[in-house]
Enzyme design. Structure first.
Site, mmCIF file in Angstrom:
data_model
loop_
_atom_site.group_PDB
_atom_site.id
_atom_site.type_symbol
_atom_site.label_atom_id
_atom_site.label_comp_id
_atom_site.label_asym_id
_atom_site.label_seq_id
_atom_site.Cartn_x
_atom_site.Cartn_y
_atom_site.Cartn_z
ATOM 1 N N GLN A 120 52.722 1.587 -63.832
ATOM 2 C CA GLN A 120 53.336 2.855 -62.453
ATOM 3 C C GLN A 120 52.978 3.719 -61.809
ATOM 4 O O GLN A 120 54.167 4.424 -61.125
ATOM 5 C CB GLN A 120 54.552 3.216 -64.170
ATOM 6 C CG GLN A 120 53.918 4.353 -64.850
ATOM 7 C CD GLN A 120 54.756 3.940 -65.850
ATOM 8 O OE1 GLN A 120 54.857 3.815 -67.248
ATOM 9 N NE2 GLN A 120 55.690 5.459 -65.931
ATOM 10 N N LEU A 157 59.996 4.919 -63.991
ATOM 11 C CA LEU A 157 60.316 4.073 -62.860
ATOM 12 C C LEU A 157 61.569 3.990 -63.238
ATOM 13 O O LEU A 157 62.163 3.393 -62.153
ATOM 14 C CB LEU A 157 59.041 2.806 -63.717
ATOM 15 C CG LEU A 157 57.985 2.471 -63.685
ATOM 16 C CD1 LEU A 157 57.748 1.483 -64.503
ATOM 17 C CD2 LEU A 157 58.258 1.915 -62.214
ATOM 18 N N ASP A 201 65.063 3.764 -71.373
ATOM 19 C CA ASP A 201 64.142 3.886 -72.475
ATOM 20 C C ASP A 201 65.876 4.966 -73.194
ATOM 21 O O ASP A 201 65.052 5.151 -74.469
ATOM 22 C CB ASP A 201 63.190 5.106 -72.227
ATOM 23 C CG ASP A 201 61.736 4.231 -72.066
ATOM 24 O OD1 ASP A 201 61.773 3.018 -71.683
ATOM 25 O OD2 ASP A 201 60.798 4.691 -72.060
ATOM 26 N N GLU A 231 64.160 15.508 -61.019
ATOM 27 C CA GLU A 231 63.143 15.310 -62.609
ATOM 28 C C GLU A 231 62.025 16.654 -62.428
ATOM 29 O O GLU A 231 61.390 17.218 -61.617
ATOM 30 C CB GLU A 231 61.719 13.777 -62.151
ATOM 31 C CG GLU A 231 60.346 13.812 -62.189
ATOM 32 C CD GLU A 231 60.433 13.835 -64.180
ATOM 33 O OE1 GLU A 231 59.731 14.639 -64.793
ATOM 34 O OE2 GLU A 231 61.881 12.749 -64.531
ATOM 35 N N TYR A 283 43.213 -6.460 -78.999
ATOM 36 C CA TYR A 283 43.203 -5.380 -79.898
ATOM 37 C C TYR A 283 41.812 -5.289 -81.179
ATOM 38 O O TYR A 283 41.501 -6.388 -81.025
ATOM 39 C CB TYR A 283 44.114 -6.211 -81.062
ATOM 40 C CG TYR A 283 46.052 -5.849 -80.293
ATOM 41 C CD1 TYR A 283 46.600 -5.225 -81.080
ATOM 42 C CD2 TYR A 283 46.372 -6.702 -79.012
ATOM 43 C CE1 TYR A 283 47.671 -5.358 -80.837
ATOM 44 C CE2 TYR A 283 48.075 -6.578 -78.783
ATOM 45 C CZ TYR A 283 48.255 -5.461 -79.587
ATOM 46 O OH TYR A 283 49.819 -5.892 -79.423
#
Length: 541
Positions: free
Chosen positions: A130, A15, A314, A35, A233
């Site tokens: 994504q 992304l 990231d 990529e 959770y």
């Protein structure tokens, strides 16, 4: 060996890399992206698209398609309604021992409420993975001239005073070629070989745990009795989090320690055991389709730039998933950097403008990562709200920049304690609905590929001066007077109050939508004021 010339080489096709290529292409920059993987993401990971990110995607024309393919996020209190619309996804974070607790009404609500403060943005947040967004971004980037190469390995690079020379390899043919670029964007992920090669260290709390993500098909809707939620959770001997992937599939993220389960790949059969234990569904048919592993961490690079190399997403900051800030923050990195690189390459900004990328995005990235860390700790420990937690809209939209690329921005925390998008330099331009040629348009939507000046009703001198000064400096700029007899009209009467100016004042908005300069009222020489402001913001001598 063939040599390809380009303005920017982007490494990484997730992304954040695709956003970098798309926003650069939007600004008219020649960009190549490589990529190593053969395809885009196949597993839903980043799914929550914030209102601010939707503003950016609206600017490249993707917002309607994303909204069509995604789910609208609504206040979490609606999660208890058995027959809520399938197009809606309540922002409810639940806790339960087993999936059946949800349908039986014994699950407890950990968090709920609105995702964004109403009225802060012309957009609403969307839940769209994504896996759906990345192909859209490729299509739009290529339509604008970007060269996107998957299954292509980034082999090596060298940088000099004028640019970067990289070697990339087509994995299908083994053919290598050189790419000569003015700048390199490292969007190569958490491990980021480029960052590591530069010796850039990271700070933070490091590894917080490991997650095994299992994509599976099952009729869980019959178990939860149609109740919809964002995340649940599951707290038992196979603790983890559960969320929807699409109409028939789900993703379960198991919190685990790899050394307790062996270092090899986890089989689908073993993953099925984890899913059955966590969900408490021993007999329901479950089809495990994909198993992946990832590290849950909190780390921020000490610097976002090394010469002609920039870290984005990231590679610059990794967040725990709580809050869904990671991919949104990375795309906002890309947007902040794109117009600045374009300005330098086109010659209407000085090279030192690029220093403002780190000055602006590093404090925001570090503060956002800290907020994600606090949320993760709160959710997993169940110890209630932390006093340092900020409102979600402050984090996603109300963050504040301070750099040399503003006139009058205030030093201070990147995330203020309360939401105040009030026209101050360093903040995203306040949202107000205006009318242009009979259609409704937000002030946020005006600055896409140029500066925008917005003057009050009696601010024609600002408009005249802005046009003349921008033409003289060669800077792209659009100038408007907001008035009943002007091209932009404020039928709701909110703009002056939102922006903090009078009818004789004006705000100058950068191409990324942030207020670069503001004058609350008239000045003696508007042309001189704007020339000085534009020269400062664009780092002109």
């Amino acid at each position: 060996m063939e040599t390809v010339q380009t303005g920017v080489l982007v490494v990484g096709g997730g992304l954040n890399g695709l956003a970098s290529a798309l926003f650069l292409a939007q600004q008219g920059v020649d960009v190549h992206l490589v990529e190593r993987n053969e395809t885009t993401a196949v597993l839903l990971r980043a799914a929550g698209v914030s209102a601010r990110t939707m503003e950016l995607l609206h600017g490249v024309g993707l917002e309607p398609e994303i909204r069509e393919k995604g789910l609208r996020l609504v206040p979490g209190k609606h999660w208890v309604e058995d027959h809520s619309s399938p197009a809606l996804l309540p922002r409810a974070i639940l806790g339960a021992k087993r999936v059946a607790d949800i349908g039986e009404g014994s699950a407890f609500v950990m968090e709920e409420g609105t995702v964004e403060v109403e009225g802060a943005s012309p957009q609403e947040p969307v839940w769209c993975g994504q896996d759906k967004i990345e192909p859209m971004m490729i299509r739009e980037a290529e339509a604008r001239g970007a060269k996107i190469h998957f299954n292509t390995e980034f082999v090596s690079y060298e940088q000099d005073e004028d640019g970067v020379t990289a070697v990339v390899r087509d994995n299908a043919t083994g053919v290598e070629r050189r790419v000569r670029a003015r700048y390199l964007i490292a969007a190569d992920g958490v491990a980021s070989p480029i960052r590591e090669g530069l010796g850039i260290k990271r700070t933070g709390n490091g590894t917080m745990g490991h997650v095994l993500s299992v994509l599976f098909a099952a009729d869980l809707d019959s178990v939860v009795n149609g109740r919809r939620f964002l995340i649940c959770y599951l707290l038992n001997q196979a603790s983890g989090l559960l969320h929807r992937f699409d109409d028939t599939r789900w993703v379960f993220g198991l919190f685990w320690e790899p050394e307790q389960h062996g270092d090899g790949e986890v089989s689908k059969e073993r993953a099925l055991e984890y899913v059955r234990t966590a969900t408490g569904l021993a007999d329901l048919p479950i089809d495990v389709q994909l198993v992946t592993k990832w590290r849950l961490a909190h780390e921020v690079a000490e610097t976002y730039r090394a010469g002609r190399v920039f870290l984005v997403g990231d590679s610059a900051h990794v967040h725990p998933p709580a809050g869904g800030y990671g991919a949104n923050s990375g795309m906002q990195d890309a947007h902040n950097l794109a117009w600045k690189i374009a300005a330098v390459l086109k010659g209407w900004a000085g090279e030192s403008l690029l220093d403002s990328y780190e000055a602006e995005r590093h404090p925001v990235g570090a503060a956002t990562a800290h907020q994600a860390y606090l949320r993760q700790e709160t959710r997993t420990n169940g110890d209630g709200g932390h006093p340092e937690l900020r409102n979600s809209t402050v984090i996603s939209t109300g963050y504040r920049y301070h750099s040399a690329a503003f006139v009058g921005s205030e030093a201070g925390e990147a995330l203020e304690t309360e939401l105040r998008i009030d026209g101050r330099p360093g903040l995203r331009v306040p949202h107000s609905w205006l009318e242009q040629d009979g259609r409704r348009i937000s002030t946020v939507e005006l600055a896409v590929d140029s500066f925008v000046l917005l003057a009050g009703e009696r601010g024609q001198s600002w408009v005249d001066a802005a046009t003349a000064v921008a033409d003289g400096l060669g800077i792209p700029l659009k100038a408007y007077r907001v008035a009943p007899d002007a091209e932009l009209t404020d039928k709701e009467g909110s703009w002056l109050g939102h922006s903090g100016i009078t009818a004789e004042g004006a705000v100058l908005v950068r191409p990324d939508g942030f207020v670069g300069y503001r004058s609350a009222g008239p000045v003696v020489d508007a042309a001189a004021e704007l020339k000085a402001a534009l020269s400062t913001i664009t780092a002109r001598a």
